[in-house]
Write a protein that holds these residues in place. Structure first.
Motif, PDB file in Angstrom:
ATOM      1  N   UNK A  82      37.382  23.898  27.955  1.00 44.69           N
ATOM      2  CA  UNK A  82      38.636  23.467  27.336  1.00 44.69           C
ATOM      3  C   UNK A  82      39.449  24.649  26.817  1.00 44.69           C
ATOM      4  N   UNK A 139      53.798  15.266  28.707  1.00 38.58           N
ATOM      5  CA  UNK A 139      52.437  15.302  28.144  1.00 38.58           C
ATOM      6  C   UNK A 139      52.063  13.927  27.613  1.00 38.58           C
ATOM      7  N   UNK A 140      50.774  13.775  27.394  1.00 41.78           N
ATOM      8  CA  UNK A 140      50.298  12.536  26.778  1.00 41.78           C
ATOM      9  C   UNK A 140      50.526  12.558  25.275  1.00 41.78           C
ATOM     10  N   UNK A 141      50.740  11.376  24.741  1.00 42.74           N
ATOM     11  CA  UNK A 141      50.860  11.231  23.291  1.00 42.74           C
ATOM     12  C   UNK A 141      49.477  11.426  22.650  1.00 42.74           C
ATOM     13  N   UNK A 142      48.508  10.802  23.256  1.00 44.76           N
ATOM     14  CA  UNK A 142      47.140  10.907  22.731  1.00 44.76           C
ATOM     15  C   UNK A 142      46.307  11.671  23.748  1.00 44.76           C
ATOM     16  N   UNK A 143      45.643  12.694  23.294  1.00 41.95           N
ATOM     17  CA  UNK A 143      44.773  13.444  24.183  1.00 41.95           C
ATOM     18  C   UNK A 143      43.336  13.253  23.754  1.00 41.95           C
ATOM     19  N   UNK A 144      42.601  12.567  24.561  1.00 38.75           N
ATOM     20  CA  UNK A 144      41.213  12.293  24.230  1.00 38.75           C
ATOM     21  C   UNK A 144      40.395  12.764  25.423  1.00 38.75           C
ATOM     22  N   UNK A 145      39.261  13.367  25.153  1.00 37.33           N
ATOM     23  CA  UNK A 145      38.451  13.831  26.275  1.00 37.33           C
ATOM     24  C   UNK A 145      37.670  12.692  26.896  1.00 37.33           C
ATOM     25  N   UNK A 146      37.471  12.796  28.198  1.00 38.46           N
ATOM     26  CA  UNK A 146      36.684  11.788  28.903  1.00 38.46           C
ATOM     27  C   UNK A 146      35.191  12.096  28.786  1.00 38.46           C
ATOM     28  N   UNK A 147      34.878  13.322  28.399  1.00 44.38           N
ATOM     29  CA  UNK A 147      33.476  13.680  28.243  1.00 44.38           C
ATOM     30  C   UNK A 147      33.007  14.731  29.236  1.00 44.38           C
ATOM     31  N   UNK A 148      33.907  15.229  30.061  1.00 45.04           N
ATOM     32  CA  UNK A 148      33.517  16.264  31.015  1.00 45.04           C
ATOM     33  C   UNK A 148      33.741  17.668  30.477  1.00 45.04           C
ATOM     34  N   UNK A 149      34.707  17.793  29.570  1.00 47.97           N
ATOM     35  CA  UNK A 149      35.075  19.125  29.079  1.00 47.97           C
ATOM     36  C   UNK A 149      33.979  19.688  28.184  1.00 47.97           C
TER      37      UNK A 149
END
Lengths: 249, 637, 215
Positions: free
Chosen positions: C106, C91-101
């Motif tokens: 989500x 998994x990613x350490x930081x989860x940030x949305x790109x703006x599509x969700x």
């Protein structure tokens, strides 16, 4: 400006990785993000430490070699830009920046931030082309193409194969990548003879490579440095359904 | 050694057809018994690997990138020329040939250039059939535009991404052949040695960039299509990984290197900012259609450009070249900018830039019209420089863009080493001393799709298919040892400076003395400075990591080491060419109004350099005979 | 062969199965909601409708069909979810949305699971626990008077609305409908339906506690 970086370090595919912290000092706002990493690497080498491995080549946003997930965003915070076109003026003095590789089962880490994206090549190998032998082409203007279709095909063909769609997709799906190629070919008269087999084979390969399933969250489109539209995924979906019904296999 | 170009006899326009007929063929059933090694997957290498394997040859294809789709051909923006004459404006293969010869300042081979013009139409047909989405008219036919000052509209384009689309077309063809099992694709491999057996090119030694292993591959012929050497200047518009190593290794094994001093400087690049800059970004020269180039008349004028009134501005291109104005060819525009900066009139922080001003165009046509034409370029400029070009003039400066020189090849694209073929930017043959816009893509694809597939048969028909060495023969052992020894040597220095810092220093020397304008004194100084830097390099280089791992630092060090040697060859060539032609400008050889002065009596030849171990390289000449064009001085007044 | 591979072994086929069953379930929800809204018309109206349904000869086949659709939707949906998780083992350490969700997209798997839990409780309370012959209206309204149940119910209906807010437009996309003219309309219709179902079902306990319990 001075920054603190938390960077994923991993010696090779079979080693365990971990985050390391580095200070990036005296960074100019005019530097690109990769030039900032260059500077950190120069310091690391002089200090006798292994530099951070990251993929890059053209440094003008077209080759698709650079990657990186920066603070949770594929290719960093700017939309419509690759990491190589991201500038440090986007950050402020004292920022903490977390840098990770593109993460997906189908993109295993090679070293540090470098991943193996050859799964994309294998998807294209399975059908992402028009089979025309060199020399056997007809006169270029023999088949007119409506300008609108040609433009839509170009929109799709702009894909640089960087894999940001996969990196940003909550499911690590490569549907935008395939959708772009299938759309480009489906929109052109030259692509018709292989239309059915192309979509079936490409989706089969996609699945076999271990990419996830699209759940239409559209993160891919927002992360895509070429802003490729998810309408291409819709076209892929209907091409696939149509081909499934009509194929004689 | 006499350089024989093997140009066939007969009228210019019939040479290629005649030659194709005269070439011996390989029996179709035997083709699969021949293995061809292709190094590089750009337009030339990718197209060649795909086309050769379609003919039935077994192909091994290598690239340094992680995927063949990322070769630097992808970055070409403008377009590709072809003599289709769709606009009915009087174009023909002969006119394309003539323009290309003239644009190259009469330093290329007539027969090669004519062949290029002849096959240009087939390239467009081929690419369209592959699904390359070229721009189209509303009626559905292909669109053309005029490019780089050409008098006819013969350029085909796919937005500003023509190189990308053509490359992806070739990549698709290549992937089809990989899927068919006819091409074995080996990415992330760097060619470190060419292997000769009995004087013929029979294999290569590569480093697997992921594992660090040295690998051996043998074949019946080797094709090098590894691009240009513009990165010898450190800062250029080339991709970071573009390098001269494969070509230089071949040179050291006996392939002659032709015209290394011919480099093209592109006038409209974003100026350098800061020491840590790694790359120069090019903006399409179409900007000069509407932008006006100027510098302040007064040296050291610190006012903001918009505060400088018109009568205190020097629109030097319009002043010096009233007929062509801001649209003079690339080399002329670049040199004029350098001259202005040399006179202390440069602008911006570094004083190494000139203004490209759209104020008048915006006043005339409105901001919306300018945005429609150049919006993406303006955005790119603003993104990189943080300045709004709608409000303040752009600052531009020339940058190294393309290298016309390369390994010497004959009409068959074969080098002086039998069995070693060289394609695309890596060879020297078609652009003379200056390349016209939209010609590089044409040449790469012509070589890969149409020329090599025909000519390589002529060579292979003379080679027995049994004549493929095992990779265990002594020649391979020696080549592998040479490659490993060099790596060990690089790792063994263990000094204090990084390869990048040496590269930067080398680039400074080259840009200063072997850049847009060269002179005897500067070149001599460059040669001694390069030698000193090289010595320093082998004393003080620091590479972290081992030989048997993924190590970008080691890759870079090896490339810089080759650039260090190659740079000297460039300077020598520039020094010996006592004339100005195309991209090569010698201060000593200029007209009264500072224009390039060619010397057709003494220098209408190709200079091809032969490597001599432990001695100075030897300069050979291939005389250029012009039977179909009249040599004239270019004038843009 | 292709069809089996399509429905079972292909990513696009699987999600089209989820989308198709999802659309069928929306059809069921529409009829279910219109029936349930009869609660607002008092015990007679609702109970006679319930008895009519209970006595209908096609009830059993319909329920089997419905169950099959539900189970397919759930099994295929979970299957897709697990596969998606496996597609990113690290998994990613930081989860940030790109703006599509969107909040709906989500939370799809969570709202799905929540709806499933609700569904099980709902079947237990309204079908198994309810004694045939007694007033279903009374039974339902009585349940609504149990505060924790009603709170959970309301929560589940918000979840259902969220689930549908993504599900409807997502199903259109999955079947390849994405068009500059029609997609905005589909998005509006999808949103309105999602809110409609959420509010429509959500109004039942509120009405029951305010008006219904007074009857």
């Amino acid at each position: 400006m001075n920054l603190t970086l938390r960077v994923w370090r991993q010696k090779d595919a079979s080693s365990e990785g971990q985050f390391e912290t580095y200070e990036a000092q005296d960074i100019s706002p005019d530097q690109s993000f990769l030039e900032m990493l260059d500077a950190v690497n120069e310091d690391l080498i002089v200090a006798g430490k292994a530099p951070i491995a990251f993929d890059h080549d053209c440094r003008e946003g077209i080759c698709g070699t650079c990657s990186l997930v920066i603070d949770g965003r594929a290719h960093g915070p700017d939309s419509g830009k690759t990491t190589c076109s991201l500038h440090m003026r986007r950050f402020s003095d004292g920022d903490n920046i977390v840098i990770e590789p593109f993460r997906a089962k189908a993109f295993p880490v090679v070293r540090d931030l470098v991943t193996d994206r050859s799964s994309f090549d294998r998807i294209i190998q399975s059908g992402g082309y028009i089979s025309v032998k060199t020399g056997s082409a007809v006169e270029a203007n023999a088949m007119p193409v409506p300008k609108e279709n040609s433009d839509l095909a170009m929109d799709a063909a702009a894909c640089i194969g960087c894999g940001a769609c996969v990196a940003a997709c909550p499911n690590a799906s490569a549907m935008l990548f395939i959708g772009a190629k299938v759309s480009q070919m489906a929109l052109l008269p030259q692509g018709q003879p292989e239309r059915e087999q192309r979509v079936l084979k490409m989706v089969d390969t996609h699945d076999a490579e271990g990419f996830g399933n699209c759940t239409n969250e559209y993160e891919c489109m927002k992360a895509c440095p070429k802003e490729i539209d998810v309408a291409n995924i819709a076209r892929l979906n209907r091409e696939y359904l149509k081909a499934t019904i009509t194929t004689r296999d | 050694m006499i350089l024989d170009s093997h140009v066939p006899d007969g009228p210019l326009s019939e040479k290629w057809e005649k030659h194709k007929f005269d070439l011996k063929l390989v029996n179709p059933a035997n083709k699969r018994k021949y293995t061809v090694i292709v190094v590089g997957t750009g337009l030339a290498g990718g197209a060649a690997a795909a086309s050769l394997s379609e003919l039935g040859y077994d192909v091994l294809n290598f690239c340094i990138q992680d995927s063949p789709r990322r070769a630097h051909s992808i970055a070409a923006q403008g377009g590709i020329n072809a003599a289709k004459n769709y606009p009915n404006d009087g174009d023909s293969a002969h006119r394309l040939f003539y323009d290309t010869i003239k644009g190259g300042d009469y330093r290329s081979r007539e027969a090669n250039v004519h062949r290029l013009a002849e096959v240009s139409n087939n390239i467009i047909d081929q690419c369209v059939a592959q699904g390359v989405p070229f721009a189209r008219e509303y009626g559905g036919n292909l669109a053309n535009r005029s490019f780089g000052g050409a008098q006819v509209s013969r350029t085909f384009y796919a937005r500003g991404q023509t190189g990308q689309q053509l490359l992806l077309g070739a990549y698709g063809a290549l992937m089809k052949q990989v899927d068919a099992g006819k091409v074995k694709m080996m990415p992330r491999r760097e060619m470190l040695e060419l292997v000769l057996v009995d004087g013929k090119a029979k294999g290569i030694v590569v480093r697997n960039l992921v594992t660090g292993e040295i690998e051996r591959y043998s074949g019946h012929a080797v094709v090098i299509a590894t691009g240009g050497y513009g990165n010898v200047f450190y800062l250029s518009t080339n991709a970071a990984n573009s390098n001269v190593t494969a070509s230089y290794r071949a040179y050291k094994r006996g392939a002659f290197f032709a015209n290394p001093c011919y480099t093209q400087i592109h006038p409209t690049c974003i100026p350098v900012k800061g020491d840590l800059q790694s790359k120069l970004t090019l903006m399409s020269e179409s900007l000069r259609n509407d932008g006006r180039v100027w510098v302040p008349k007064k040296s050291g004028d610190a006012r903001s450009p918009n505060d400088i009134p018109d009568d205190e501005r020097d629109y030097y291109l319009e002043r010096r070249y009233p007929a062509f104005g801001n649209l003079v060819p690339r080399d002329v525009a670049s040199r004029a900018a350098k001259k202005a900066c040399d006179e202390g009139l440069g602008v911006g922080e570094t004083k190494l830039a000139v203004y490209l001003d759209f104020r008048d165009a915006i006043k005339r046509e409105g901001e919306a019209a300018i945005r429609a034409k150049y919006g993406n370029l303006f955005d790119m400029y603003e993104h990189i420089t943080d300045e709004n070009p709608y409000k303040v003039p752009m600052r531009i400066f020339p940058a190294v863009h393309y290298t016309m020189g390369g390994l010497w090849v004959d009409y068959n694209l074969m080098s002086t080493i039998p069995g070693l073929f060289v394609l695309g930017e890596a060879n020297f043959s078609d652009h003379g001393a200056n390349r016209l816009g939209a010609s590089a893509l044409m040449q790469g694809l012509a070589d890969g799709y149409f020329v090599l597939p025909a000519t390589i048969g002529g060579y292979l028909s003379s080679v027995s298919h049994k004549d493929r060495p095992e990779t265990t023969v002594a020649e391979f052992d020696a080549a592998e040892k040479a490659a490993s020894d060099r790596i060990e040597k690089l790792l063994g220095v263990n000094g204090t400076r990084t390869a990048v810092s040496f590269h930067r220093a080398l680039g400074k020397i080259m840009w200063e003395h072997c850049g847009m304008a060269r002179n005897m004194e500067g070149l001599a100084r460059a040669i001694s400075e390069i030698a000193a830097l090289r010595e320093e390099f082998w004393k003080d280089l620091k590479v972290v990591g081992g030989a048997d791992e993924f190590s970008q630092g080691l890759e870079r060090a090896g490339r810089v080491a080759d650039f260090m040697e190659f740079a000297e060859l460039m300077c020598r060539d520039a020094l010996e060419r006592e004339e100005s032609c195309g991209g090569h400008f010698r201060d000593e050889h200029q007209t009264e109004d500072n224009e390039a002065k060619r010397d057709d009596e003494e220098f209408a030849h190709v200079a091809a350099w032969e490597y001599k171990e432990g001695a100075d390289p030897v300069r050979h000449k291939e005389e250029l005979n012009f039977e179909n064009v009249k040599l004239t001085q270019r004038s843009y007044k | 062969m292709r069809l089996i591979k399509y429905a079972v072994g292909s990513s696009i086929g699987r999600k089209q199965v989820v989308a198709l069953t999802g659309l069928l379930l929306v059809g069921f929800l529409a009829s279910h909601l219109s029936g349930n809204l009869l609660i607002l018309f008092g015990p007679e109206a609702f109970d006679s409708y319930a008895e009519f349904l209970a006595a209908h000869p096609l009830l059993i086949p319909a329920e089997i069909g419905l169950a099959a659709v539900f189970i397919t939707h759930i099994v295929w949906g979970l299957w897709v979810s697990f596969q998606n998780r496996a597609a990113r083992p690290d998994r990613y350490e930081v989860n940030e949305n790109e703006g599509g969700r969107t909040p709906g997209s989500a939370t799809m798997k969570y709202t799905g699971v929540m709806t499933l839990i609700y569904l099980l409780i709902h079947i237990y309370t309204m079908k198994i626990q309810h004694v045939a012959g007694t007033s279903l209206w009374n039974h339902a309204v009585n349940w609504f008077e149990i505060a924790p149940y009603t709170l959970f119910y309301l929560f589940a209906m918000v979840g259902l609305g969220l689930h549908l807010s993504h599900g409807l437009k997502s199903a259109a996309q999955t079947f390849g409908i994405n068009h500059p003219r029609y997609t905005p309309v589909i998005e509006i219709v999808g949103f309105v339906l999602a809110v409609g179902f959420g509010v429509g079902f959500g109004i039942l306990p509120i009405w029951s506690l305010t008006v219904g319990s007074q009857l």
